[in-house]
Write an enzyme that holds these catalytic residues in place. Structure first.
Site, PDB file in Angstrom:
ATOM      1  N   LYS A   1     -65.146  79.526  34.750  1.00  0.00           N
ATOM      2  CA  LYS A   1     -66.593  79.399  34.943  1.00  0.00           C
ATOM      3  C   LYS A   1     -67.262  80.771  35.055  1.00  0.00           C
ATOM      4  CE  LYS A   1     -66.277  74.806  37.077  1.00  0.00           C
ATOM      5  NZ  LYS A   1     -66.746  73.964  38.205  1.00  0.00           N
TER       6      LYS A   1
ATOM      7  N   TYR B   1     -71.483  67.713  31.964  1.00  0.00           N
ATOM      8  CA  TYR B   1     -71.396  67.146  33.315  1.00  0.00           C
ATOM      9  C   TYR B   1     -72.227  65.874  33.468  1.00  0.00           C
ATOM     10  CZ  TYR B   1     -68.748  71.118  35.185  1.00  0.00           C
ATOM     11  OH  TYR B   1     -67.763  72.042  35.461  1.00  0.00           O
TER      12      TYR B   1
ATOM     13  N   PHE C   1     -76.404  67.807  43.263  1.00  0.00           N
ATOM     14  CA  PHE C   1     -76.060  69.164  42.821  1.00  0.00           C
ATOM     15  C   PHE C   1     -76.169  69.360  41.306  1.00  0.00           C
ATOM     16  CE2 PHE C   1     -71.993  66.793  43.156  1.00  0.00           C
ATOM     17  CZ  PHE C   1     -71.481  66.967  41.877  1.00  0.00           C
TER      18      PHE C   1
ATOM     19  N   ASN D   1     -67.016  77.730  41.606  1.00  0.00           N
ATOM     20  CA  ASN D   1     -65.628  77.573  42.047  1.00  0.00           C
ATOM     21  C   ASN D   1     -64.608  77.948  40.975  1.00  0.00           C
ATOM     22  OD1 ASN D   1     -66.006  75.344  40.458  1.00  0.00           O
ATOM     23  ND2 ASN D   1     -65.422  73.828  41.982  1.00  0.00           N
TER      24      ASN D   1
ATOM     25  N   HIS E   1     -62.687  74.901  35.941  1.00  0.00           N
ATOM     26  CA  HIS E   1     -62.732  73.446  35.763  1.00  0.00           C
ATOM     27  C   HIS E   1     -61.344  72.940  35.383  1.00  0.00           C
ATOM     28  CE1 HIS E   1     -64.113  69.507  34.267  1.00  0.00           C
ATOM     29  NE2 HIS E   1     -63.306  69.715  33.242  1.00  0.00           N
TER      30      HIS E   1
ATOM     31  N   GLU F   1     -63.266  66.276  26.683  1.00  0.00           N
ATOM     32  CA  GLU F   1     -63.765  67.621  27.017  1.00  0.00           C
ATOM     33  C   GLU F   1     -63.227  68.670  26.040  1.00  0.00           C
ATOM     34  OE1 GLU F   1     -64.238  66.491  31.750  1.00  0.00           O
ATOM     35  OE2 GLU F   1     -62.685  67.926  31.167  1.00  0.00           O
TER      36      GLU F   1
HETATM   37  N1  UDP Z   1     -70.130  70.770  42.566  1.00  0.00           N
HETATM   38  C1  UDP Z   1     -71.169  71.286  43.349  1.00  0.00           C
HETATM   39  N2  UDP Z   1     -71.391  70.711  44.592  1.00  0.00           N
HETATM   40  C2  UDP Z   1     -70.660  69.669  45.064  1.00  0.00           C
HETATM   41  C3  UDP Z   1     -69.622  69.143  44.261  1.00  0.00           C
HETATM   42  C4  UDP Z   1     -69.390  69.715  43.022  1.00  0.00           C
HETATM   43  O1  UDP Z   1     -71.835  72.228  42.950  1.00  0.00           O
HETATM   44  O2  UDP Z   1     -70.917  69.194  46.196  1.00  0.00           O
HETATM   45  C5  UDP Z   1     -69.867  71.370  41.253  1.00  0.00           C
HETATM   46  C6  UDP Z   1     -68.588  72.209  41.217  1.00  0.00           C
HETATM   47  O3  UDP Z   1     -68.793  73.313  40.342  1.00  0.00           O
HETATM   48  C7  UDP Z   1     -67.579  71.213  40.665  1.00  0.00           C
HETATM   49  C8  UDP Z   1     -68.440  70.458  39.644  1.00  0.00           C
HETATM   50  O4  UDP Z   1     -69.702  70.335  40.295  1.00  0.00           O
HETATM   51  O5  UDP Z   1     -66.466  71.859  40.095  1.00  0.00           O
HETATM   52  C9  UDP Z   1     -67.928  69.100  39.243  1.00  0.00           C
HETATM   53  O6  UDP Z   1     -67.708  68.337  40.428  1.00  0.00           O
HETATM   54  P1  UDP Z   1     -66.396  67.455  40.601  1.00  0.00           P
HETATM   55  O7  UDP Z   1     -66.611  66.582  41.785  1.00  0.00           O
HETATM   56  O8  UDP Z   1     -66.055  66.807  39.300  1.00  0.00           O
HETATM   57  O9  UDP Z   1     -65.292  68.540  41.006  1.00  0.00           O
HETATM   58  P2  UDP Z   1     -64.030  69.102  40.186  1.00  0.00           P
HETATM   59  O10 UDP Z   1     -63.482  67.963  39.357  1.00  0.00           O
HETATM   60  O11 UDP Z   1     -64.524  70.257  39.341  1.00  0.00           O
HETATM   61  O12 UDP Z   1     -63.061  69.557  41.243  1.00  0.00           O
HETATM   62 MG    MG Z   2     -64.436  66.695  38.046  1.00  0.00          MG
END
Ligand code: UDP
Ligand code: MG
Length: 139
Positions: free
Chosen positions: A11, A51, A59, A114, A117, A128
């Site tokens: 990212k 997304y 978010f 974070n 992905h 994806e």
């Molecule tokens: N994210 C965020 N706030 C939150 C949860 C998720 O900004 O409270 C962002 C974060 O970058 C995350 C992405 O949205 O990686 C997708 O969320 P997901 O729950 O799918 O998490 P992941 O699968 O990436 O662990």
């Molecule tokens: Mg996810």
């Protein structure tokens, strides 16, 4: 074949911090073969498509702005049990909760920024991967 592949992208926070090489090294040392890889940018609209599953979440808008704020490095990876093993390598979404030694524990800046992905299922890995790469049977 598909069950042994996953999709990832490094990212914008991690790319701009100069961590692409260190993260890629961890991925290869964990036994993943890089099938496809490039450096590219998402528009906010394309980030929104990627997304789309989260479009009702609070978010979502910030996430689309962030994901289009700088270069990303999408990759398709191959390994036995790729999806689950890769989720274990990257750690929990919130870096405060990510296990020590995971990519998010080492490189993530916040729950949004974070670092990386990882697909959550074989089906999503295929969807994806096709979002960024075509003619995959040639890789
Ligand atoms: N994210 C965020 N706030 C939150 C949860 C998720 O900004 O409270 C962002 C974060 O970058 C995350 C992405 O949205 O990686 C997708 O969320 P997901 O729950 O799918 O998490 P992941 O699968 O990436 O662990
Ligand atoms: Mg996810």
């Amino acid at each position: 074949m598909a069950t042994n592949r996953t999709f990832t992208m490094i990212k914008p926070d991690a790319v701009s911090a100069g961590n692409t090489g260190a993260i890629t090294k961890m991925i290869e040392e964990a036994g993943f073969r890089i099938v496809a890889m490039k450096k590219t940018l998402l528009t906010p609209e394309r980030a929104g498509q990627f997304y789309a599953v989260h479009k009702e979440r609070p978010f979502y808008k910030d996430l689309c702005t962030y994901m289009s704020s700088g270069a990303i490095v999408p990759m398709i990876l191959e390994k036995e049990n790729a999806v689950e093993d890769f989720r274990n390598l990257i750690g929990a979404t919130d870096p405060q909760k990510a296990a020590p030694g995971t990519i998010r524990n080492l490189f993530a800046k916040s729950i949004e920024a974070n670092a990386i992905h990882g697909s959550d299922s074989d089906e999503n890995a295929a969807i994806e991967g096709s979002f960024f790469f075509s003619q995959l049977e040639q890789y």
